[in-house]
Scaffold this motif. Sequence first.
Motif, short mmCIF file in Angstrom:
data_model
loop_
_atom_site.label_atom_id
_atom_site.label_comp_id
_atom_site.label_asym_id
_atom_site.label_seq_id
_atom_site.Cartn_x
_atom_site.Cartn_y
_atom_site.Cartn_z
N LYS A 119 0.83 -1.20 0.00
CA LYS A 119 0.00 0.00 0.00
C LYS A 119 0.87 1.26 0.00
O LYS A 119 0.63 2.21 -0.77
CB LYS A 119 -0.91 0.00 1.23
CG LYS A 119 -1.82 1.23 1.32
CD LYS A 119 -2.69 1.16 2.57
CE LYS A 119 -3.57 2.41 2.67
NZ LYS A 119 -4.40 2.40 3.90
N ALA A 134 -1.27 -4.29 -7.04
CA ALA A 134 -1.32 -2.91 -7.55
C ALA A 134 -0.30 -2.67 -8.66
O ALA A 134 -0.49 -1.81 -9.50
CB ALA A 134 -1.10 -1.92 -6.41
N LYS A 161 -7.22 1.13 -8.07
CA LYS A 161 -6.56 -0.07 -8.58
C LYS A 161 -6.77 -1.25 -7.65
O LYS A 161 -7.07 -2.37 -8.08
CB LYS A 161 -5.05 0.18 -8.73
CG LYS A 161 -4.67 1.04 -9.92
CD LYS A 161 -3.16 1.17 -9.98
CE LYS A 161 -2.74 2.04 -11.17
NZ LYS A 161 -1.27 2.21 -11.20
N SER A 162 -6.62 -0.99 -6.35
CA SER A 162 -6.76 -2.08 -5.38
C SER A 162 -8.17 -2.61 -5.34
O SER A 162 -8.40 -3.81 -5.20
CB SER A 162 -6.35 -1.61 -3.98
OG SER A 162 -7.28 -0.68 -3.48
N GLU A 183 1.72 6.63 -6.68
CA GLU A 183 0.58 7.49 -7.04
C GLU A 183 0.93 8.97 -6.85
O GLU A 183 0.61 9.81 -7.71
CB GLU A 183 -0.62 7.12 -6.17
CG GLU A 183 -1.84 8.01 -6.38
CD GLU A 183 -2.84 7.85 -5.25
OE1 GLU A 183 -3.48 8.86 -4.94
OE2 GLU A 183 -2.95 6.74 -4.71
N ALA A 198 2.45 1.68 -3.37
CA ALA A 198 1.47 2.10 -4.37
C ALA A 198 1.12 3.58 -4.20
O ALA A 198 0.98 4.32 -5.18
CB ALA A 198 0.21 1.24 -4.26
N GLU A 199 0.96 4.00 -2.94
CA GLU A 199 0.62 5.40 -2.68
C GLU A 199 1.76 6.34 -3.04
O GLU A 199 1.53 7.46 -3.52
CB GLU A 199 0.22 5.56 -1.21
CG GLU A 199 -1.14 4.94 -0.90
CD GLU A 199 -1.49 5.00 0.58
OE1 GLU A 199 -0.55 5.24 1.39
OE2 GLU A 199 -2.67 4.78 0.93
N GLN A 203 -0.52 -11.68 -5.02
CA GLN A 203 -1.45 -11.60 -3.90
C GLN A 203 -1.57 -12.92 -3.15
O GLN A 203 -2.32 -13.04 -2.18
CB GLN A 203 -2.83 -11.15 -4.39
CG GLN A 203 -3.55 -12.16 -5.28
CD GLN A 203 -4.96 -11.73 -5.60
OE1 GLN A 203 -5.63 -11.13 -4.77
NE2 GLN A 203 -5.41 -12.03 -6.82
N TYR A 215 -4.00 -4.20 -2.63
CA TYR A 215 -2.76 -3.54 -2.98
C TYR A 215 -1.69 -4.54 -3.41
O TYR A 215 -0.70 -4.16 -4.02
CB TYR A 215 -2.25 -2.73 -1.77
CG TYR A 215 -3.03 -1.46 -1.53
CD1 TYR A 215 -2.81 -0.33 -2.31
CD2 TYR A 215 -4.00 -1.39 -0.54
CE1 TYR A 215 -3.52 0.84 -2.10
CE2 TYR A 215 -4.72 -0.23 -0.32
CZ TYR A 215 -4.48 0.88 -1.10
OH TYR A 215 -5.19 2.04 -0.89
N ALA A 268 -4.27 4.54 -6.42
CA ALA A 268 -3.95 3.21 -5.89
C ALA A 268 -5.19 2.56 -5.28
O ALA A 268 -5.38 1.35 -5.37
CB ALA A 268 -2.85 3.32 -4.84
#
Length: 421
Positions: free
Chosen positions: A244, A282, A272-273, A251, A247-248, A364, A279, A269
């Motif tokens: 996460k 992602a 997307k998640s 972003e 991804a952030e 995942q 995430y 993000a």
Amino acid sequence: MKLSKFLLFLFFVLTASVAVAQSSAELKRKKEALQREIDLLQKNANKAANSKKLTLGEIKSLNAKIGLMQSKISVINSEIKNLDNQIHENTNTVHNLKGQLGQLKKEYGSMIRFAQRNKNAYDKMMFIFAASDFNQAYKRIKYLQQFGQYRKKQADYIQGKQKDLNYKIVILDKNLKEKSSLLHEQENEKNKLGKNKSEQSVVLNRFSKQERLYKQDIASKQKQAAQLERNIRSAIAREIALAKKKAEEEERLAAAKAKAENKPAPTTAAEKSKASGGYLTATPESAKLSAQFEGNRGSLPWPVTMATITQRFGKYKVGQAQNDNDGIDIETQEGAPVRAVFNGTVSTVNSAMGGYFVLIRHGQYFSVYSNLKSASVSSGQTVTTRQNIGVAGHEDGRPIVKFQIWRGTVPQNPEAWLGGK
């Protein structure tokens, strides 16, 4: 027309024979694999026999062995059924060949008698000269030539039929001997199963009488299992938090770049998640790895080469105690190397339950290998399918590996993901 029907019948018989042969070979391989597992459990049981104390591992192993023996008997029953079908088909084929051979010999006998009556050269010449014109005389000459050729072909055809009949009789005799051998094997396996069930009854009765003595052991194992689950969930939660955060950050950088270039803001993000399930997928790389892992559902290699499941996925009872297994317990060989089931990155290597557990991320998905005597990988390391990651440890005097598969924070039944042994 009769020949066409016979050839069609022969084609179906041969096709069915090939299909049955393939099925018989598969059953034989399956039976041999089951016997290897039974031998493995018996070997481990012999090593652990010195201990006077009854263990939960002994009960699980004995239950697993009885299940394997029942499966082996079921396979033998299928082999006998296949042989019965072959015997029925071959018996019908023998009867058909005998009938056809008899008819061919009868027709050939008529031709021989006709030839005997007309074997005189004078009779043949008279037959030709009696023609009404040259064209008919020519046809009669060709007829006599073709008759001789046809008689030779029929003789060859009869010999071929006789060979086919002899071959089928040999096969039928072989089928009957194989069936007799399988019936004998089936009887032996039933006797062994009966002895093991008697042993199981004694062990369970002994456990029932002494269950109070085992409550502490059961409670300790439940506590260890609960701690392992917390460790696994905590490790997965850390991976989700890191994914996460990454991804952030991506972003934020993408949004800043889009703003500087006066372009629309990219997909966030969070969006997307939501679309991909978390995430953990992602990034394109993790999404691809997840898809590849899913694509191998039902064909992943086993974490150890010699394996017998002694405790399956889900809820189970030991005496009056209710337990829940997030994976499967696999009994294996002494000192067996433990392998990664798919490409991925080692997320965690930690101590647990007197040994080690290794958690590997596949997008995942996560695969977990616990109760390891030692681990040969470290966090952050990239591993490949079938790469050795450690050595199997012991539980109740037996070499056991506990294996799990998680989709995010949800445990999966590993048996649905693993392929043949």
